[in-house]
Design an enzyme around this catalytic site. Structure first.
Site, PDB file in Angstrom:
ATOM      1  CB  SER A 155     -76.329-106.380 -23.897  1.00  0.00           C
ATOM      2  OG  SER A 155     -76.886-105.701 -22.794  1.00  0.00           O
ATOM      3  CB  THR A 176     -76.811 -85.350 -23.203  1.00  0.00           C
ATOM      4  OG1 THR A 176     -77.254 -86.242 -24.237  1.00  0.00           O
ATOM      5  CG2 THR A 176     -77.904 -85.222 -22.161  1.00  0.00           C
ATOM      6  CD  GLU A 224     -69.692 -89.780 -14.450  1.00  0.00           C
ATOM      7  OE1 GLU A 224     -69.115 -89.486 -15.526  1.00  0.00           O
ATOM      8  OE2 GLU A 224     -69.187 -89.599 -13.329  1.00  0.00           O
ATOM      9  CD  GLU A 273     -69.111 -97.298  17.809  1.00  0.00           C
ATOM     10  OE1 GLU A 273     -70.282 -97.695  17.704  1.00  0.00           O
ATOM     11  OE2 GLU A 273     -68.270 -97.370  16.881  1.00  0.00           O
TER      12      GLU A 273
END
Length: 370
Positions: free
Chosen positions: A236, A167, A301, A58
């Site tokens: 982890s 994959t 990913e 704006e």
């Protein structure tokens, strides 16, 4: 219910088109476009929000219009803000400029605004209408809406697989499953994301950069700089060290782990510790933390383990699968590691949103239905 004219639709469509220009640069702010016309429906000025901390759509349009803004009609894709953030409130600027009418596509889901901007305009005597092309406006900012309403980013899981759903080869080799055009398409998705998430296993196996490698010219950013998404790595067991490539590249990095890493990382690497019991990072808590950092859109990913964990915990909103015209055999690695299911009604459903060819590969986009 407001009866909108064809002129209203025309200029709101233009405002939506302008808003999309900000998809690579505005994070954590939403993408917003604004068009100013005179009372006869002729264009006076237009603008779009380019980057956080800069003028809103704006304000850009009002500056361009100057004195012509008095008595004008303003078409905005999102309710004008009513609070002081990094910039002054746009609702007040519209009032001071003497705008006669404001048409907003949707209310702002930000609790700091949430209707207050429209109320401020109405109380100032400005004619206010909202809801025009609302669904199209919502589609421009799904991640921002998710964060404002649920405190978490919109999570998109990217996968690349052969026709038989593999994959990587059995030995982990996976470069390249898809063609060059598909990989360039992934770069554009990265550029439109606030953060990219992966796991330590992927980093150790592929040593990826996880950055945007397209230039400003390739992204159509005239005078703006490519914004590198935050890279978020779930580690982890603190397996990663500073020798991996991504840690030597510029840009913010977040390590999600269970305790402080013994390795000395550069200042750009921030560590977030999950204090829950158990050996794994609490992924739901991580999503909440990323939301608190202003992450609207999270692009994932990762390997099959993290992908499966995210799906199993119902944390994936959208799936983008690039399927290559290859067959990799039954010993190759699958898309996502998840517990075995006994009945078809336990399967995770997908609602197809888009199917198209990208180069030689097929890109499947789906909403995940739990």
């Amino acid at each position: 219910m407001t009866n909108f004219s064809q002129t209203d639709y025309r200029w709101m469509a233009r405002a939506l088109q302008l808003a999309r220009n900000g998809r690579f640069t505005t994070s954590p702010n939403p993408n917003v476009g604004c068009v100013l016309t005179d009372s006869a429906g002729h264009l006076i000025a237009e603008g779009w929000h380019q980057q956080a901390g800069g003028p809103h759509a704006e304000i850009i349009a009002l500056r361009q219009a100057g004195d012509k803004a008095r008595g004008a009609v303003a078409y905005v894709t999102l309710e004008p803000c009513s609070h002081f953030g990094r910039t002054p409130p746009c609702a007040q600027a519209l009032i001071q400029a003497g705008v006669k009418r404001v048409v907003a596509a949707m209310a702002d889901p930000n609790p700091l605004v949430a209707g207050r901007g429209l109320t401020m305009l109405t109380e100032a005597g400005i004619e206010v209408s909202s809801g025009l092309m609302c669904e199209q406006a919502q589609a421009i900012n799904p991640g921002f809406i998710r964060r404002m309403t649920q405190g978490r980013p919109l999570v998109t899981l990217k996968l690349a697989a052969s026709l038989d759903g593999k994959t990587a080869m059995e030995n982990g080799h996976s470069r390249w499953i898809t063609g060059e055009k598909a990989r360039l398409d992934v770069q554009r998705h990265r550029a439109a994301s606030c953060a990219i998430l992966t796991g330590s296993g992927t980093v150790m196996l592929d040593d990826p950069a996880l950055n945007v490698r397209l230039s400003e010219q390739q992204l159509g950013l005239d005078g703006l700089t490519v914004r590198q998404p935050m890279r978020v790595i779930v580690d982890s067991r603190n397996q990663l060290n500073p020798d991996y490539r991504l840690f030597s590249l510029p840009g913010e990095i977040l390590l999600a782990n269970k305790r402080v890493s013994p390795h000395l990382f550069a200042r750009q690497v921030r560590q977030w510790h999950c204090t829950d019991q158990g050996s794994r990072v609490n992924l739901a808590a991580l999503m909440d933390f990323l939301g608190s950092l202003g992450v609207n859109n999270l692009w994932v990913e990762s390997g099959a383990a993290l992908a499966g964990a995210l799906l199993q915990q119902k944390l994936v909103d959208k799936l983008v699968l690039y399927q290559a015209p290859k067959l990799m055999g039954d010993k190759a690695k699958g898309l996502a590691l998840m517990p075995s299911l006994s009945h078809m009604d336990e399967a995770i459903g997908l609602d197809w949103q888009d199917i198209r060819m990208v180069g030689e590969d097929l890109r499947l986009t789906a909403r995940v239905c739990y």
